[in-house]
Design a protein around this motif. Structure first.
Motif, PDB file in Angstrom:
ATOM      1  N   LEU A 103       7.079  -4.220   2.458  1.00 49.72           N
ATOM      2  CA  LEU A 103       7.404  -5.052   1.551  1.00 49.72           C
ATOM      3  C   LEU A 103       8.957  -4.373   0.794  1.00 49.72           C
ATOM      4  N   ASP A 104       8.787  -2.952   0.678  1.00 51.75           N
ATOM      5  CA  ASP A 104       9.710  -2.257   0.272  1.00 51.75           C
ATOM      6  C   ASP A 104      11.068  -2.426   1.062  1.00 51.75           C
ATOM      7  N   MET A 105      11.106  -2.924   2.317  1.00 50.65           N
ATOM      8  CA  MET A 105      12.123  -2.961   2.975  1.00 50.65           C
ATOM      9  C   MET A 105      12.817  -4.364   2.592  1.00 50.65           C
ATOM     10  N   GLU A 106      12.339  -5.187   2.173  1.00 49.01           N
ATOM     11  CA  GLU A 106      12.882  -6.560   2.244  1.00 49.01           C
ATOM     12  C   GLU A 106      14.057  -6.605   1.301  1.00 49.01           C
ATOM     13  N   THR A 107      15.041  -7.394   1.662  1.00 46.14           N
ATOM     14  CA  THR A 107      16.219  -7.762   0.695  1.00 46.14           C
ATOM     15  C   THR A 107      16.407  -9.109   0.272  1.00 46.14           C
ATOM     16  N   ASP A 108      15.795 -10.156   1.151  1.00 45.20           N
ATOM     17  CA  ASP A 108      15.769 -11.355   0.755  1.00 45.20           C
ATOM     18  C   ASP A 108      14.546 -12.106   0.890  1.00 45.20           C
ATOM     19  N   TRP A 109      13.900 -12.581  -0.325  1.00 41.01           N
ATOM     20  CA  TRP A 109      12.529 -13.125  -0.115  1.00 41.01           C
ATOM     21  C   TRP A 109      12.697 -14.516  -0.413  1.00 41.01           C
ATOM     22  N   GLN A 110      13.729 -15.197  -0.217  1.00 45.81           N
ATOM     23  CA  GLN A 110      13.944 -16.420  -0.180  1.00 45.81           C
ATOM     24  C   GLN A 110      13.813 -17.106   1.365  1.00 45.81           C
ATOM     25  N   ASP A 111      14.526 -16.437   2.295  1.00 46.10           N
ATOM     26  CA  ASP A 111      14.376 -16.878   3.635  1.00 46.10           C
ATOM     27  C   ASP A 111      13.180 -16.437   4.389  1.00 46.10           C
ATOM     28  N   CYS A 112      12.143 -17.324   4.768  1.00 44.67           N
ATOM     29  CA  CYS A 112      10.837 -16.998   5.091  1.00 44.67           C
ATOM     30  C   CYS A 112      10.448 -17.976   6.045  1.00 44.67           C
ATOM     31  N   SER A 113       9.360 -17.246   6.933  1.00 40.99           N
ATOM     32  CA  SER A 113       8.787 -18.101   7.962  1.00 40.99           C
ATOM     33  C   SER A 113       7.634 -18.831   7.586  1.00 40.99           C
ATOM     34  N   GLY A 114       7.250 -18.966   6.188  1.00 43.95           N
ATOM     35  CA  GLY A 114       6.306 -19.679   5.717  1.00 43.95           C
ATOM     36  C   GLY A 114       6.592 -20.155   4.236  1.00 43.95           C
ATOM     37  N   ALA A 115       5.653 -20.940   3.808  1.00 39.06           N
ATOM     38  CA  ALA A 115       5.998 -21.541   2.495  1.00 39.06           C
ATOM     39  C   ALA A 115       4.685 -22.206   1.924  1.00 39.06           C
ATOM     40  N   VAL A 170       6.725 -22.028  -2.777  1.00 39.76           N
ATOM     41  CA  VAL A 170       6.859 -20.304  -2.771  1.00 39.76           C
ATOM     42  C   VAL A 170       7.065 -19.973  -1.281  1.00 39.76           C
ATOM     43  N   PRO A 171       8.213 -19.336  -1.276  1.00 38.07           N
ATOM     44  CA  PRO A 171       8.481 -18.856   0.139  1.00 38.07           C
ATOM     45  C   PRO A 171       7.680 -17.701   0.350  1.00 38.07           C
ATOM     46  N   ILE A 172       7.043 -17.554   1.743  1.00 39.19           N
ATOM     47  CA  ILE A 172       6.018 -16.412   2.072  1.00 39.19           C
ATOM     48  C   ILE A 172       6.298 -15.869   3.325  1.00 39.19           C
ATOM     49  N   CYS A 185      -0.392 -26.765  -0.098  1.00 38.71           N
ATOM     50  CA  CYS A 185      -0.326 -26.521   1.146  1.00 38.71           C
ATOM     51  C   CYS A 185       0.296 -25.246   1.645  1.00 38.71           C
ATOM     52  N   SER A 186      -0.276 -24.510   2.538  1.00 36.69           N
ATOM     53  CA  SER A 186       0.799 -23.493   3.187  1.00 36.69           C
ATOM     54  C   SER A 186       1.279 -23.961   4.562  1.00 36.69           C
ATOM     55  N   VAL A 187       2.310 -23.693   4.960  1.00 31.96           N
ATOM     56  CA  VAL A 187       3.145 -24.212   6.368  1.00 31.96           C
ATOM     57  C   VAL A 187       3.985 -22.976   6.686  1.00 31.96           C
ATOM     58  N   VAL A 188       4.002 -23.332   8.171  1.00 33.85           N
ATOM     59  CA  VAL A 188       5.125 -22.305   8.713  1.00 33.85           C
ATOM     60  C   VAL A 188       6.332 -22.981   8.611  1.00 33.85           C
ATOM     61  N   THR A 189       7.556 -22.243   8.606  1.00 37.94           N
ATOM     62  CA  THR A 189       8.871 -22.777   8.799  1.00 37.94           C
ATOM     63  C   THR A 189       9.580 -22.539  10.391  1.00 37.94           C
ATOM     64  N   ASP A 190      10.654 -23.432  10.268  1.00 32.86           N
ATOM     65  CA  ASP A 190      11.441 -23.000  11.675  1.00 32.86           C
ATOM     66  C   ASP A 190      11.619 -21.671  11.969  1.00 32.86           C
ATOM     67  N   ARG A 191      11.671 -20.691  11.002  1.00 33.67           N
ATOM     68  CA  ARG A 191      11.958 -19.229  11.158  1.00 33.67           C
ATOM     69  C   ARG A 191      10.610 -18.585  12.198  1.00 33.67           C
ATOM     70  N   PHE A 192       9.447 -19.384  12.076  1.00 35.25           N
ATOM     71  CA  PHE A 192       8.380 -18.738  12.698  1.00 35.25           C
ATOM     72  C   PHE A 192       8.583 -18.721  14.099  1.00 35.25           C
ATOM     73  N   VAL A 193       9.193 -19.533  14.573  1.00 34.81           N
ATOM     74  CA  VAL A 193       9.763 -19.561  15.963  1.00 34.81           C
ATOM     75  C   VAL A 193      10.810 -18.683  16.251  1.00 34.81           C
ATOM     76  N   GLU A 194      12.103 -18.674  15.604  1.00 35.71           N
ATOM     77  CA  GLU A 194      13.046 -18.035  15.517  1.00 35.71           C
ATOM     78  C   GLU A 194      13.125 -16.674  15.668  1.00 35.71           C
ATOM     79  N   TRP A 195      12.015 -16.333  14.715  1.00 36.52           N
ATOM     80  CA  TRP A 195      11.951 -14.767  14.590  1.00 36.52           C
ATOM     81  C   TRP A 195      10.721 -14.338  15.369  1.00 36.52           C
TER      82      TRP A 195
END
Length: 273
Positions: free
Chosen positions: A253-265, A199-201, A136-146
Protein backbone atom coordinates in the motif's frame (compact mmCIF):
# COMPACT_ATOMS: atom_id res chain seq x y z
CA UNK A 1 -10.78 7.01 -2.88
CA UNK A 2 -9.86 4.70 -0.02
CA UNK A 3 -7.15 5.45 2.53
CA UNK A 4 -4.46 2.96 3.52
CA UNK A 5 -5.92 2.71 7.03
CA UNK A 6 -9.34 1.73 5.64
CA UNK A 7 -7.85 -1.09 3.55
CA UNK A 8 -5.74 -2.47 6.42
CA UNK A 9 -8.80 -2.32 8.67
CA UNK A 10 -10.58 -4.30 5.97
CA UNK A 11 -7.85 -6.93 6.11
CA UNK A 12 -8.19 -7.15 9.89
CA UNK A 13 -11.89 -7.93 9.39
CA UNK A 14 -11.72 -10.43 6.52
CA UNK A 15 -8.61 -12.36 7.57
CA UNK A 16 -10.70 -14.44 9.98
CA UNK A 17 -12.51 -15.91 6.95
CA UNK A 18 -9.43 -16.41 4.76
CA UNK A 19 -6.35 -16.53 7.05
CA UNK A 20 -4.22 -18.67 4.73
CA UNK A 21 -5.52 -17.73 1.26
CA UNK A 22 -3.65 -14.47 0.61
CA UNK A 23 -5.11 -13.62 -2.82
CA UNK A 24 -8.62 -13.89 -1.40
CA UNK A 25 -7.95 -11.97 1.81
CA UNK A 26 -6.15 -9.31 -0.25
CA UNK A 27 -8.98 -8.67 -2.73
CA UNK A 28 -11.74 -8.98 -0.13
CA UNK A 29 -9.98 -6.42 2.11
CA UNK A 30 -10.38 -3.75 -0.56
CA UNK A 31 -14.03 -4.64 -1.17
CA UNK A 32 -14.80 -4.65 2.55
CA UNK A 33 -13.19 -1.23 3.00
CA UNK A 34 -15.27 0.23 0.16
CA UNK A 35 -18.52 -1.33 1.40
CA UNK A 36 -18.10 0.30 4.81
CA UNK A 37 -19.08 3.59 3.19
CA UNK A 38 -22.60 2.31 2.49
CA UNK A 39 -25.60 0.75 4.22
CA UNK A 40 -28.10 -1.89 3.15
CA UNK A 41 -31.46 -1.48 4.86
CA UNK A 42 -34.81 -3.05 4.08
CA UNK A 43 -35.21 -6.02 1.74
CA UNK A 44 -31.99 -7.11 0.04
CA UNK A 45 -31.29 -9.43 -2.91
CA UNK A 46 -27.81 -11.02 -2.85
CA UNK A 47 -27.03 -11.92 -6.46
CA UNK A 48 -24.47 -14.72 -6.64
CA UNK A 49 -24.73 -15.21 -2.91
CA UNK A 50 -22.31 -18.08 -2.35
CA UNK A 51 -22.22 -19.53 1.16
CA UNK A 52 -23.26 -16.24 2.81
CA UNK A 53 -20.23 -15.93 5.10
CA UNK A 54 -18.78 -12.82 3.47
CA UNK A 55 -22.23 -11.18 3.31
CA UNK A 56 -22.71 -11.77 7.05
CA UNK A 57 -19.30 -10.23 7.76
CA UNK A 58 -20.07 -7.06 5.80
CA UNK A 59 -23.74 -6.62 6.67
CA UNK A 60 -24.39 -8.18 10.11
CA UNK A 61 -27.43 -5.93 10.61
CA UNK A 62 -29.21 -7.16 7.44
CA UNK A 63 -32.02 -9.57 8.32
CA UNK A 64 -34.40 -9.53 5.33
CA UNK A 65 -32.15 -11.02 2.66
CA UNK A 66 -32.84 -13.34 -0.28
CA UNK A 67 -29.96 -15.12 -2.01
CA UNK A 68 -29.62 -16.33 -5.61
CA UNK A 69 -26.96 -18.74 -6.87
CA UNK A 70 -26.78 -21.09 -9.86
CA UNK A 71 -24.72 -23.73 -8.06
CA UNK A 72 -26.98 -26.10 -6.06
CA UNK A 73 -24.21 -27.10 -3.65
CA UNK A 74 -23.24 -23.51 -2.94
CA UNK A 75 -26.89 -22.47 -2.63
CA UNK A 76 -27.39 -25.18 -0.01
CA UNK A 77 -24.47 -23.77 1.99
CA UNK A 78 -26.16 -20.37 1.76
CA UNK A 79 -29.38 -21.87 3.11
CA UNK A 80 -27.52 -23.49 5.99
CA UNK A 81 -25.75 -20.24 6.90
CA UNK A 82 -28.85 -18.65 8.42
CA UNK A 83 -28.10 -15.41 6.55
CA UNK A 84 -30.98 -15.70 4.06
CA UNK A 85 -34.75 -15.97 4.38
CA UNK A 86 -34.62 -17.94 1.12
CA UNK A 87 -32.02 -18.97 -1.45
CA UNK A 88 -33.10 -19.53 -5.06
CA UNK A 89 -31.20 -21.84 -7.39
CA UNK A 90 -31.54 -19.76 -10.54
CA UNK A 91 -29.55 -17.76 -13.10
CA UNK A 92 -29.17 -14.09 -12.27
CA UNK A 93 -31.29 -13.01 -15.24
CA UNK A 94 -34.23 -15.16 -14.09
CA UNK A 95 -34.82 -14.26 -10.45
CA UNK A 96 -38.09 -15.81 -9.18
CA UNK A 97 -39.20 -12.72 -7.25
CA UNK A 98 -41.91 -10.09 -7.95
CA UNK A 99 -41.28 -6.77 -9.67
CA UNK A 100 -40.10 -3.86 -7.51
CA UNK A 101 -39.74 -6.06 -4.42
CA UNK A 102 -36.24 -5.13 -3.18
CA UNK A 103 -34.76 -2.00 -1.65
CA UNK A 104 -31.25 -3.07 -2.60
CA UNK A 105 -29.43 -5.58 -4.79
CA UNK A 106 -25.95 -6.65 -3.71
CA UNK A 107 -23.63 -8.31 -6.25
CA UNK A 108 -20.18 -8.99 -4.88
CA UNK A 109 -17.62 -9.79 -7.58
CA UNK A 110 -20.22 -11.61 -9.68
CA UNK A 111 -21.36 -9.42 -12.58
CA UNK A 112 -18.06 -9.77 -14.44
CA UNK A 113 -18.61 -13.53 -14.62
CA UNK A 114 -22.12 -13.43 -16.06
CA UNK A 115 -22.63 -14.34 -19.72
CA UNK A 116 -25.93 -12.47 -20.10
CA UNK A 117 -24.93 -9.17 -18.51
CA UNK A 118 -27.55 -6.98 -20.18
CA UNK A 119 -30.31 -9.40 -19.23
CA UNK A 120 -28.95 -9.55 -15.66
CA UNK A 121 -28.94 -5.76 -15.36
CA UNK A 122 -32.48 -5.63 -16.77
CA UNK A 123 -33.52 -8.16 -14.12
CA UNK A 124 -31.90 -6.06 -11.39
CA UNK A 125 -33.86 -3.06 -12.67
CA UNK A 126 -37.07 -5.12 -12.57
CA UNK A 127 -36.47 -6.38 -9.03
CA UNK A 128 -35.54 -3.01 -7.52
CA UNK A 129 -38.10 -0.61 -6.12
CA UNK A 130 -38.00 2.89 -7.62
CA UNK A 131 -35.14 4.68 -5.90
CA UNK A 132 -33.54 1.37 -4.89
CA UNK A 133 -29.85 0.70 -5.33
CA UNK A 134 -27.44 -1.84 -6.70
CA UNK A 135 -24.20 -2.06 -4.73
CA UNK A 136 -21.62 -4.17 -6.53
CA UNK A 137 -17.94 -4.89 -6.90
CA UNK A 138 -16.57 -5.62 -10.37
CA UNK A 139 -13.25 -6.07 -12.12
CA UNK A 140 -12.10 -3.61 -14.77
CA UNK A 141 -10.16 -4.08 -17.99
CA UNK A 142 -6.95 -3.60 -15.98
CA UNK A 143 -7.55 -7.04 -14.44
CA UNK A 144 -6.57 -8.59 -17.77
CA UNK A 145 -4.02 -5.98 -18.84
CA UNK A 146 -2.05 -6.24 -15.59
CA UNK A 147 -1.96 -10.08 -15.41
CA UNK A 148 1.61 -10.32 -14.18
CA UNK A 149 2.49 -14.02 -14.46
CA UNK A 150 1.62 -14.47 -18.17
CA UNK A 151 3.35 -11.17 -18.98
CA UNK A 152 6.54 -12.22 -17.17
CA UNK A 153 6.55 -15.62 -18.87
CA UNK A 154 6.11 -13.94 -22.26
CA UNK A 155 9.03 -11.59 -21.52
CA UNK A 156 11.17 -14.65 -20.80
CA UNK A 157 10.47 -15.85 -24.35
CA UNK A 158 7.86 -18.52 -23.64
CA UNK A 159 4.97 -17.17 -25.68
CA UNK A 160 3.06 -20.46 -25.88
CA UNK A 161 3.28 -21.05 -22.14
CA UNK A 162 2.24 -17.43 -21.52
CA UNK A 163 -0.85 -17.80 -23.71
CA UNK A 164 -1.75 -21.05 -21.98
CA UNK A 165 -1.42 -19.50 -18.52
CA UNK A 166 -3.58 -16.53 -19.51
CA UNK A 167 -6.25 -18.75 -21.02
CA UNK A 168 -6.34 -21.01 -17.96
CA UNK A 169 -6.56 -17.98 -15.67
CA UNK A 170 -9.42 -16.38 -17.59
CA UNK A 171 -11.23 -19.72 -17.97
CA UNK A 172 -10.95 -20.39 -14.24
CA UNK A 173 -12.49 -17.02 -13.39
CA UNK A 174 -14.96 -17.20 -16.31
CA UNK A 175 -14.23 -13.55 -16.91
CA UNK A 176 -16.98 -12.58 -19.35
CA UNK A 177 -17.08 -8.82 -18.69
CA UNK A 178 -13.70 -7.20 -17.86
CA UNK A 179 -15.00 -3.71 -18.65
CA UNK A 180 -13.51 -0.28 -18.10
CA UNK A 181 -15.16 1.93 -15.47
CA UNK A 182 -16.71 3.99 -18.25
CA UNK A 183 -18.10 0.92 -20.00
CA UNK A 184 -19.59 -0.38 -16.75
CA UNK A 185 -21.38 2.95 -16.33
CA UNK A 186 -22.68 2.71 -19.91
CA UNK A 187 -24.03 -0.80 -19.38
CA UNK A 188 -25.82 0.31 -16.21
CA UNK A 189 -27.28 3.26 -18.09
CA UNK A 190 -28.50 1.05 -20.94
CA UNK A 191 -30.47 -0.94 -18.37
CA UNK A 192 -32.16 2.21 -17.03
CA UNK A 193 -29.87 2.45 -14.00
CA UNK A 194 -27.72 5.40 -12.94
CA UNK A 195 -24.15 4.90 -11.67
CA UNK A 196 -23.99 7.54 -8.93
CA UNK A 197 -20.42 6.90 -7.80
CA UNK A 198 -17.66 4.33 -7.68
CA UNK A 199 -14.75 3.55 -5.36
CA UNK A 200 -11.59 2.35 -7.18
CA UNK A 201 -10.05 -0.76 -5.61
CA UNK A 202 -6.61 -2.35 -6.14
CA UNK A 203 -4.31 0.14 -7.86
CA UNK A 204 -1.37 -1.05 -9.91
CA UNK A 205 1.05 -2.38 -7.28
CA UNK A 206 -1.69 -4.14 -5.32
CA UNK A 207 -3.18 -5.46 -8.55
CA UNK A 208 0.17 -6.86 -9.64
CA UNK A 209 0.73 -8.66 -6.33
CA UNK A 210 -2.84 -9.96 -6.22
CA UNK A 211 -2.82 -11.14 -9.84
CA UNK A 212 0.54 -12.86 -9.39
CA UNK A 213 -0.59 -14.65 -6.20
CA UNK A 214 -3.92 -15.63 -7.70
CA UNK A 215 -2.41 -16.87 -10.96
CA UNK A 216 0.21 -18.96 -9.14
CA UNK A 217 -2.49 -20.39 -6.85
CA UNK A 218 -4.49 -21.63 -9.83
CA UNK A 219 -1.65 -22.93 -12.02
CA UNK A 220 -2.53 -26.51 -12.96
CA UNK A 221 -0.32 -29.25 -11.51
CA UNK A 222 0.87 -32.02 -13.79
CA UNK A 223 -0.30 -34.57 -11.22
CA UNK A 224 -3.75 -32.97 -11.06
CA UNK A 225 -5.28 -30.17 -9.06
CA UNK A 226 -3.66 -26.77 -8.74
CA UNK A 227 -0.69 -25.20 -7.01
CA UNK A 228 -2.96 -23.84 -4.29
CA UNK A 229 -3.42 -27.45 -3.13
CA UNK A 230 0.26 -27.36 -2.14
CA UNK A 231 0.49 -23.72 -1.03
CA UNK A 232 -2.51 -23.80 1.32
CA UNK A 233 -1.27 -26.53 3.71
CA UNK A 234 2.18 -24.90 3.74
CA UNK A 235 0.73 -21.54 4.81
CA UNK A 236 -1.80 -23.12 7.17
CA UNK A 237 1.03 -24.73 9.13
CA UNK A 238 2.43 -21.28 9.99
CA UNK A 239 0.39 -19.53 12.68
CA UNK A 240 2.34 -16.30 12.07
CA UNK A 241 1.34 -16.04 8.41
CA UNK A 242 -1.77 -13.79 8.74
CA UNK A 243 0.12 -11.19 10.80
CA UNK A 244 3.18 -11.43 8.57
CA UNK A 245 1.16 -11.01 5.39
CA UNK A 246 -0.51 -7.95 6.95
CA UNK A 247 2.91 -6.28 7.06
CA UNK A 248 3.56 -7.20 3.42
CA UNK A 249 0.14 -5.82 2.48
CA UNK A 250 0.83 -2.54 4.31
CA UNK A 251 4.16 -2.24 2.51
CA UNK A 252 2.55 -2.67 -0.91
CA UNK A 253 0.00 0.00 0.00
CA UNK A 254 2.87 2.37 0.76
CA UNK A 255 4.18 1.82 -2.78
CA UNK A 256 1.04 3.10 -4.53
CA UNK A 257 1.22 6.45 -6.34
CA UNK A 258 -2.08 6.43 -8.28
CA UNK A 259 -5.12 5.20 -6.35
CA UNK A 260 -7.60 6.00 -9.14
CA UNK A 261 -6.39 3.64 -11.90
CA UNK A 262 -7.40 0.20 -10.58
CA UNK A 263 -8.28 -3.36 -11.57
CA UNK A 264 -11.55 -3.28 -9.63
CA UNK A 265 -14.33 -0.94 -8.57
CA UNK A 266 -17.24 -0.81 -6.16
CA UNK A 267 -20.25 0.91 -7.73
CA UNK A 268 -23.32 2.49 -6.19
CA UNK A 269 -26.03 2.37 -8.87
CA UNK A 270 -29.61 3.60 -8.52
CA UNK A 271 -32.94 2.87 -10.19
CA UNK A 272 -34.56 6.27 -10.78
CA UNK A 273 -37.84 6.94 -9.10
Amino acid sequence: MLAKEEVISGYDSVVALYPHIPPLSHWRSWEYAAYQRYRLDGRVLDLGCGDGQYFRLIWPQATDVVGVDMNPGVAELGRQSGVYRAVHIAPAHQVPEPDASFDHVFANCSLEHMDHLDAVLAEIHRCLKPGGTLLCSVVTDRFVEWSLLPNLVAMAGFAEASASLQKDFLDYHHLANPLSVGDWAKRFSQAGLVAEEHVPILPKCNSGIFLLMDALWHVKRKAGGEMGDVIFPFLSANENFPAGFRKVFAGVLDMETDWQDCSGAVFLVRKPG
